[in-house]
Motif scaffolding. Structure first.
Motif, PDB file in Angstrom:
ATOM      1  N   SER A  34       1.020  -1.366  -0.034  1.00  0.00           N
ATOM      2  CA  SER A  34      -0.146   0.002  -0.101  1.00  0.00           C
ATOM      3  C   SER A  34       0.815   1.367   0.016  1.00  0.00           C
ATOM      4  O   SER A  34       1.983   1.197   0.539  1.00  0.00           O
ATOM      5  N   PRO A  57      -5.104   0.780  -3.644  1.00  0.00           N
ATOM      6  CA  PRO A  57      -6.244   1.050  -2.760  1.00  0.00           C
ATOM      7  C   PRO A  57      -5.683   2.379  -1.628  1.00  0.00           C
ATOM      8  O   PRO A  57      -4.527   2.224  -1.227  1.00  0.00           O
ATOM      9  N   GLN A  58      -6.611   3.196  -1.157  1.00  0.00           N
ATOM     10  CA  GLN A  58      -6.561   4.186  -0.195  1.00  0.00           C
ATOM     11  C   GLN A  58      -5.314   5.113  -0.759  1.00  0.00           C
ATOM     12  O   GLN A  58      -5.864   6.267  -0.635  1.00  0.00           O
TER      13      GLN A  58
END
Length: 231
Positions: A34, A57-58
């Motif tokens: 991430s 993601p994020q």
């Protein structure tokens, strides 16, 4: 050079690790799935190169770059989509690799990054001081740059050889390399950095400096030849 691999796809991370481990002067110091994990790591550690996926993601790869301020690492984007190429280069990334990444294309990207790193060193060292300070046991000593013959990695220490004395400092060879001008010093092996002006001869992959024999690894031979500017 050290590098970080950031990609939410495990297979992609494994592929990049396999390619990176075949480059002798490239060291993997971390991998993350991430952008947020990578952000926290980059705030705490100095990293030379980041292989960065875009769609995660994020926090996307592009968002991660924009969040980094100051002395950001060299970024090489790795993505399965070409649509981001224009935006990527507007962010001054070193290269844009489309998955699956071929070995030849990976080497090309590393060469670009290596050139950029050397350019940064030259800028930092353009007003090179003629000495550095080292910690010798409990004493901080001033060491003349011109006195350094070569530096040798030895476990958790680096041995700095001079004509007069041998100094053993608790540090990494990579850290020493960052402090020395790339115009005057060159890495020739995983464990050795030599002063170009102190080389007496080179034969059969061995450098001779003041009767000391220093091996030249295959990965560094072409760079050494270019730096020596052989007639």
């Amino acid at each position: 050079m050290n590098c970080l691999i950031v990609d939410d796809n495990k297979i992609a991370r494994v592929t990049l690790k396999q390619l990176a481990t075949q480059i002798e002067d490239l060291e993997i110091i971390g991998e993350f799935s991430s952008g947020m994990e990578a952000y926290n790591f980059l705030k705490a550690r100095q990293v030379d190169i980041v292989f960065l996926d875009i769609e995660m993601p994020q926090m996307s790869g592009i968002e991660l770059i924009k969040s980094l301020q100051g002395n950001a690492p060299i970024i090489i984007f790795t993505t399965s989509k070409k649509d981001y190429a224009v935006e990527a280069f507007e962010l001054n990334v070193a290269d844009f690799l489309v998955k699956p990444v071929s070995p030849a294309r990976f080497i090309q990207a590393i060469d670009k990054a290596r050139t950029l790193i050397e350019s940064k060193k030259d800028e930092v060292n353009s007003n090179d001081e003629e000495f550095i300070f080292i910690r010798d046991s409990n004493i901080i000593r001033r060491l003349k740059i011109d006195d350094i013959l070569f530096a040798e990695a030895m476990g958790d220490y680096v041995k700095i050889h001079t004509p007069q004395k041998l100094f053993a400092i608790h540090n990494t060879l990579k850290s020493v390399e960052h402090r020395l001008s790339s115009k005057r010093f060159i890495r020739v092996h995983r464990s050795f950095i030599v002063a170009l002006s102190k080389i007496d001869s080179v034969q059969d992959g061995i450098i001779l400096i003041k009767d000391k024999h220093i091996p030249v690894a295959d990965a560094y031979r072409s760079l050494l030849s270019r730096q020596l500017d052989i007639l």
